[in-house]
Design a protein around this motif. Structure first.
Motif, PDB file in Angstrom:
ATOM      1  N   LEU A  33       1.786  -3.134 -10.857  1.00 29.39           N
ATOM      2  CA  LEU A  33       1.917  -1.789 -10.301  1.00 29.39           C
ATOM      3  C   LEU A  33       0.672  -0.991 -10.667  1.00 29.39           C
ATOM      4  O   LEU A  33       0.217  -1.025 -11.818  1.00 29.39           O
ATOM      5  CB  LEU A  33       3.169  -1.099 -10.851  1.00 29.39           C
ATOM      6  N   PHE A  34       0.122  -0.259  -9.706  1.00 34.70           N
ATOM      7  CA  PHE A  34      -1.159   0.415  -9.868  1.00 34.70           C
ATOM      8  C   PHE A  34      -0.983   1.928  -9.827  1.00 34.70           C
ATOM      9  O   PHE A  34      -0.267   2.457  -8.959  1.00 34.70           O
ATOM     10  CB  PHE A  34      -2.122  -0.012  -8.752  1.00 34.70           C
ATOM     11  N   THR A  35      -1.606   2.627 -10.759  1.00 34.02           N
ATOM     12  CA  THR A  35      -1.614   4.092 -10.745  1.00 34.02           C
ATOM     13  C   THR A  35      -3.060   4.570 -10.714  1.00 34.02           C
ATOM     14  O   THR A  35      -3.969   3.902 -11.216  1.00 34.02           O
ATOM     15  CB  THR A  35      -0.893   4.677 -11.966  1.00 34.02           C
ATOM     16  N   TYR A  58       0.818  -1.197   0.000  1.00 33.32           N
ATOM     17  CA  TYR A  58       0.000   0.000   0.000  1.00 33.32           C
ATOM     18  C   TYR A  58       0.859   1.256   0.000  1.00 33.32           C
ATOM     19  O   TYR A  58       1.995   1.269   0.499  1.00 33.32           O
ATOM     20  CB  TYR A  58      -0.901   0.030   1.238  1.00 33.32           C
ATOM     21  N   SER A  59       0.277   2.308  -0.556  1.00 29.47           N
ATOM     22  CA  SER A  59       0.766   3.672  -0.378  1.00 29.47           C
ATOM     23  C   SER A  59      -0.371   4.430   0.283  1.00 29.47           C
ATOM     24  O   SER A  59      -1.375   4.739  -0.361  1.00 29.47           O
ATOM     25  CB  SER A  59       1.135   4.310  -1.722  1.00 29.47           C
ATOM     26  N   GLY A  60      -0.241   4.672   1.577  1.00 25.59           N
ATOM     27  CA  GLY A  60      -1.378   5.177   2.336  1.00 25.59           C
ATOM     28  C   GLY A  60      -2.424   4.086   2.438  1.00 25.59           C
ATOM     29  O   GLY A  60      -2.131   2.952   2.832  1.00 25.59           O
ATOM     30  N   ASP A  61      -3.648   4.389   2.021  1.00 28.14           N
ATOM     31  CA  ASP A  61      -4.708   3.379   2.045  1.00 28.14           C
ATOM     32  C   ASP A  61      -5.002   2.803   0.663  1.00 28.14           C
ATOM     33  O   ASP A  61      -5.954   2.042   0.495  1.00 28.14           O
ATOM     34  CB  ASP A  61      -5.989   3.969   2.650  1.00 28.14           C
ATOM     35  N   LYS A  62      -4.184   3.138  -0.341  1.00 23.48           N
ATOM     36  CA  LYS A  62      -4.382   2.638  -1.700  1.00 23.48           C
ATOM     37  C   LYS A  62      -3.361   1.554  -2.019  1.00 23.48           C
ATOM     38  O   LYS A  62      -2.173   1.685  -1.693  1.00 23.48           O
ATOM     39  CB  LYS A  62      -4.286   3.772  -2.725  1.00 23.48           C
ATOM     40  N   ILE A  63      -3.839   0.500  -2.691  1.00 24.36           N
ATOM     41  CA  ILE A  63      -2.930  -0.565  -3.118  1.00 24.36           C
ATOM     42  C   ILE A  63      -2.003  -0.021  -4.204  1.00 24.36           C
ATOM     43  O   ILE A  63      -2.460   0.548  -5.196  1.00 24.36           O
ATOM     44  CB  ILE A  63      -3.727  -1.773  -3.631  1.00 24.36           C
ATOM     45  N   SER A  64      -0.714  -0.195  -4.004  1.00 31.50           N
ATOM     46  CA  SER A  64       0.272   0.307  -4.963  1.00 31.50           C
ATOM     47  C   SER A  64       0.945  -0.815  -5.747  1.00 31.50           C
ATOM     48  O   SER A  64       1.399  -0.607  -6.875  1.00 31.50           O
ATOM     49  CB  SER A  64       1.343   1.133  -4.249  1.00 31.50           C
ATOM     50  N   GLN A  65       1.013  -2.011  -5.161  1.00 34.31           N
ATOM     51  CA  GLN A  65       1.713  -3.118  -5.817  1.00 34.31           C
ATOM     52  C   GLN A  65       1.168  -4.444  -5.302  1.00 34.31           C
ATOM     53  O   GLN A  65       0.855  -4.581  -4.119  1.00 34.31           O
ATOM     54  CB  GLN A  65       3.217  -3.030  -5.542  1.00 34.31           C
ATOM     55  N   ILE A  66       1.067  -5.416  -6.201  1.00 35.81           N
ATOM     56  CA  ILE A  66       0.708  -6.780  -5.835  1.00 35.81           C
ATOM     57  C   ILE A  66       1.726  -7.723  -6.467  1.00 35.81           C
ATOM     58  O   ILE A  66       2.015  -7.624  -7.668  1.00 35.81           O
ATOM     59  CB  ILE A  66      -0.720  -7.138  -6.296  1.00 35.81           C
TER      60      ILE A  66
END
Length: 313
Positions: free
Chosen positions: A113-115, A81-89
């Motif tokens: 990777l998620f943007t 996570y980056s904060g409360d958002k998923i950033s990588q799986i």
């Protein structure tokens, strides 16, 4: 594409039988006992998805955030996570990539990777995937060989949400082989569209095809088309409402044939669903149905051959 259709039918035929898995979580806390009628009260988390044979998924948390999913055949999904958002799986394990209804012996490792857009909606997913295979034993050797790299792939997903409803509207995928010493080119694509009845997914259509040329922006003719429809929703709570939306999208994209699971995007539970190969002149849908079980707090606990076990949050 017919192999995809046969695989979907095979998986849909799982029987509904009770599981005897442990009713304690990894910290020793009690879970929802499937044999009682009391259920849990207060905040809860989804802990396990189990059949009569296997644990399909076991969810581990850090506070309120799911950070790890243990799956069949020792597969592991790590969620960052980056904060409360998923950033990588990151996924390491086994998937059914060839559509025969069984986990492949080839192992899979991928990173997504998620943007996000300015409105905090998921916008793109970039994926690097490696597939490994164990070479055959050559006599007189008897020791299994280590798994070695078979091939690498890259995928790009564009996620679109409706500006009027905020719901997931479509996913466009492009992918291709990542071969050392050559310029990477997207060679294949799929386009998936979502329709809704209220807040629930009612229909999903996915088109498959080849990319034209080497630009990675020209889509060729459609070579395969599948429709998934979901009917007769109840008014009870889906266990998947307890999982992050972005994780659920990642789960749908773990293979190119996983759209039957699109019901996980809905807040309620469909009592029937169908899959149709739209390629033949006269399509013939395959329809599956279930009778759900629920706990007193209206959470679904059993359906389509899977038992859902919860723990206090």
């Amino acid at each position: 594409m017919k192999r995809i259709f046969y695989f979907i039918i095979l998986i849909a035929g799982l029987s509904t039988i009770h599981s005897c898995k442990s009713l304690l979580d990894e910290d020793g806390n009690p879970l929802l006992d499937l044999n009682t009628t009391e259920g849990l009260s207060g905040p809860r988390a989804l802990y396990r998805e189990v059949t009569n044979k296997d644990t399909l998924a076991e969810y581990h948390y850090s506070g309120l955030l799911v950070t790890k999913v243990l799956q069949d055949s020792a597969s592991v999904t790590d969620i960052m996570y980056s904060g409360d958002k998923i950033s990588q799986i990151n996924f390491n394990g086994f998937l059914d990539l060839d559509g025969n209804g069984k986990l492949d012996k080839d192992s899979v490792s991928y990173t997504q990777l998620f943007t996000y857009a300015n409105n905090n909606k998921l916008q793109t997913i970039s994926e690097n995937r490696s597939i490994f295979r164990r070479p055959p034993i050559v006599p007189p050797a008897t020791t299994p060989n280590p798994q070695t790299l078979l091939r690498k792939e890259k995928s790009s997903y564009r996620i679109v949400y409706s500006t009027s409803t905020g719901k997931l509207d479509s996913i466009v995928m492009r992918n291709g082989p990542d071969t050392a010493g050559t310029n990477f080119v997207f060679t294949d694509y799929s386009k998936t569209g979502y329709s809704y009845l209220g807040d629930n997914v009612s229909k999903v259509i996915r088109y498959y095809g080849k990319m034209n040329g080497t630009s990675g922006t020209s889509y060729g003719p459609v070579t395969g088309k599948y429709s998934y429809e979901y009917y007769a929703y109840d008014d009870q709570v889906s266990p998947f409402t307890l999982l992050p939306h972005v994780y659920k999208i990642s789960r749908l994209l773990s293979t190119v044939i996983n759209d039957k699971e699109s019901l996980i995007l809905s807040p309620n539970n469909p009592k029937r669903w169908s899959v149709t190969d739209l390629t033949p002149p006269i399509p013939s849908p395959i329809v599956k149905s279930t009778n759900y079980s629920y706990d007193p707090q209206t959470y679904m606990t059993k359906g389509y051959g899977v038992n859902y076990i919860y723990k206090p949050q």
